[in-house]
Design a protein around this motif. Structure first.
Motif, mmCIF file in Angstrom:
data_model
loop_
_atom_site.group_PDB
_atom_site.id
_atom_site.type_symbol
_atom_site.label_atom_id
_atom_site.label_comp_id
_atom_site.label_asym_id
_atom_site.label_seq_id
_atom_site.Cartn_x
_atom_site.Cartn_y
_atom_site.Cartn_z
ATOM 1 N N ILE A 112 -2.509 41.950 35.691
ATOM 2 C CA ILE A 112 -3.325 41.422 36.796
ATOM 3 C C ILE A 112 -2.817 40.042 37.199
ATOM 4 O O ILE A 112 -2.630 39.747 38.377
ATOM 5 C CB ILE A 112 -4.821 41.356 36.405
ATOM 6 C CG1 ILE A 112 -5.384 42.765 36.273
ATOM 7 C CG2 ILE A 112 -5.625 40.537 37.409
ATOM 8 C CD1 ILE A 112 -5.369 43.568 37.557
ATOM 9 N N ASN A 113 -2.588 39.177 36.210
ATOM 10 C CA ASN A 113 -2.105 37.824 36.500
ATOM 11 C C ASN A 113 -0.748 37.837 37.189
ATOM 12 O O ASN A 113 -0.545 37.146 38.176
ATOM 13 C CB ASN A 113 -2.009 36.992 35.214
ATOM 14 C CG ASN A 113 -3.325 36.376 34.839
ATOM 15 O OD1 ASN A 113 -4.036 35.849 35.681
ATOM 16 N ND2 ASN A 113 -3.665 36.452 33.566
ATOM 17 N N GLU A 114 0.172 38.631 36.651
ATOM 18 C CA GLU A 114 1.537 38.612 37.171
ATOM 19 C C GLU A 114 1.688 39.371 38.487
ATOM 20 O O GLU A 114 2.257 38.858 39.439
ATOM 21 C CB GLU A 114 2.501 39.202 36.134
ATOM 22 C CG GLU A 114 3.944 39.119 36.584
ATOM 23 C CD GLU A 114 4.922 39.552 35.500
ATOM 24 O OE1 GLU A 114 6.084 39.802 35.845
ATOM 25 O OE2 GLU A 114 4.529 39.653 34.319
ATOM 26 N N TYR A 115 1.165 40.576 38.544
ATOM 27 C CA TYR A 115 1.441 41.441 39.693
ATOM 28 C C TYR A 115 0.367 41.385 40.779
ATOM 29 O O TYR A 115 0.674 41.255 41.953
ATOM 30 C CB TYR A 115 1.660 42.888 39.240
ATOM 31 C CG TYR A 115 2.832 43.006 38.314
ATOM 32 C CD1 TYR A 115 4.133 42.833 38.780
ATOM 33 C CD2 TYR A 115 2.657 43.224 36.953
ATOM 34 C CE1 TYR A 115 5.216 42.905 37.935
ATOM 35 C CE2 TYR A 115 3.737 43.300 36.090
ATOM 36 C CZ TYR A 115 5.012 43.138 36.586
ATOM 37 O OH TYR A 115 6.079 43.197 35.737
ATOM 38 N N TYR A 116 -0.895 41.507 40.383
ATOM 39 C CA TYR A 116 -1.962 41.541 41.388
ATOM 40 C C TYR A 116 -2.206 40.140 41.954
ATOM 41 O O TYR A 116 -1.958 39.880 43.126
ATOM 42 C CB TYR A 116 -3.234 42.126 40.768
ATOM 43 C CG TYR A 116 -4.294 42.499 41.787
ATOM 44 C CD1 TYR A 116 -4.380 43.793 42.269
ATOM 45 C CD2 TYR A 116 -5.203 41.562 42.262
ATOM 46 C CE1 TYR A 116 -5.352 44.152 43.204
ATOM 47 C CE2 TYR A 116 -6.177 41.902 43.191
ATOM 48 C CZ TYR A 116 -6.242 43.197 43.653
ATOM 49 O OH TYR A 116 -7.190 43.537 44.579
ATOM 50 N N LEU A 117 -2.649 39.214 41.108
ATOM 51 C CA LEU A 117 -2.927 37.857 41.587
ATOM 52 C C LEU A 117 -1.630 37.114 41.924
ATOM 53 O O LEU A 117 -1.567 36.387 42.910
ATOM 54 C CB LEU A 117 -3.750 37.089 40.552
ATOM 55 C CG LEU A 117 -5.130 37.702 40.268
ATOM 56 C CD1 LEU A 117 -5.822 36.974 39.119
ATOM 57 C CD2 LEU A 117 -6.003 37.690 41.511
ATOM 58 N N GLY A 118 -0.603 37.316 41.128
ATOM 59 C CA GLY A 118 0.691 36.683 41.404
ATOM 60 C C GLY A 118 1.301 37.187 42.704
ATOM 61 O O GLY A 118 1.865 36.414 43.486
ATOM 62 N N GLY A 119 1.183 38.481 42.958
ATOM 63 C CA GLY A 119 1.701 39.061 44.200
ATOM 64 C C GLY A 119 0.968 38.516 45.415
ATOM 65 O O GLY A 119 1.577 38.202 46.436
ATOM 66 N N LEU A 120 -0.339 38.382 45.286
ATOM 67 C CA LEU A 120 -1.135 37.807 46.373
ATOM 68 C C LEU A 120 -0.728 36.361 46.638
ATOM 69 O O LEU A 120 -0.552 35.955 47.783
ATOM 70 C CB LEU A 120 -2.613 37.824 45.992
ATOM 71 C CG LEU A 120 -3.453 38.975 46.489
ATOM 72 C CD1 LEU A 120 -4.860 38.856 45.929
ATOM 73 C CD2 LEU A 120 -3.476 39.058 47.988
ATOM 74 N N ALA A 121 -0.584 35.577 45.579
ATOM 75 C CA ALA A 121 -0.204 34.164 45.724
ATOM 76 C C ALA A 121 1.150 34.049 46.411
ATOM 77 O O ALA A 121 1.327 33.253 47.338
ATOM 78 C CB ALA A 121 -0.180 33.480 44.357
#
Length: 128
Positions: A112-121
């Protein structure tokens, strides 16, 4: 079962972030993978070619998205609530997920941190 909660700041207004989370074309851009998504309560969705699947429960345009993410038939429903708060720098996104199975918590939250939230950022930072 565990709960995961995280805040991230995104340099875009809540209305833009909401569109980035609810329009299939936008989701495909920040995930970089196939997406099946429709902004409609009761519809099922799929991100990353089925790595995340679930059902849409609630939409409040520009403010909130509530979804159920599936972990398998035997588990309690895992509810994801994304709230978008206006911030002087754009949007403070609040991500809360309940009922994550203990054995999946570490790997799942790292994803979640790397792909979901990181992707959004990454997606919103490139837009500036």
């Amino acid at each position: 079962m565990k709960t995961f909660k995280k805040y991230i700041l995104l340099p875009a207004p809540p209305e833009e972030v909401y569109l980035g989370l609810t329009k299939a074309q936008s989701i495909q851009l920040w995930t970089g993978a196939e997406v099946e998504f429709e902004e409609q309560v009761g519809t099922e969705f799929s991100f990353w070619d089925g790595d995340i699947v679930g059902k849409n429960l609630e939409f409040e345009p520009g403010k909130k998205i509530v979804q159920q993410w599936y972990f398998g038939e035997e588990n309690e429903p895992s509810i994801v609530t994304i709230k978008l708060h206006p911030d002087k720098k754009g949007t403070s996104l609040e991500f809360v997920q309940t009922n994550i199975p203990d054995e999946d918590y570490k790997d799942f939250t790292e994803g979640i941190n790397e792909y979901y939230l990181g992707g959004l950022a990454d997606f919103f930072e490139e837009e500036i």
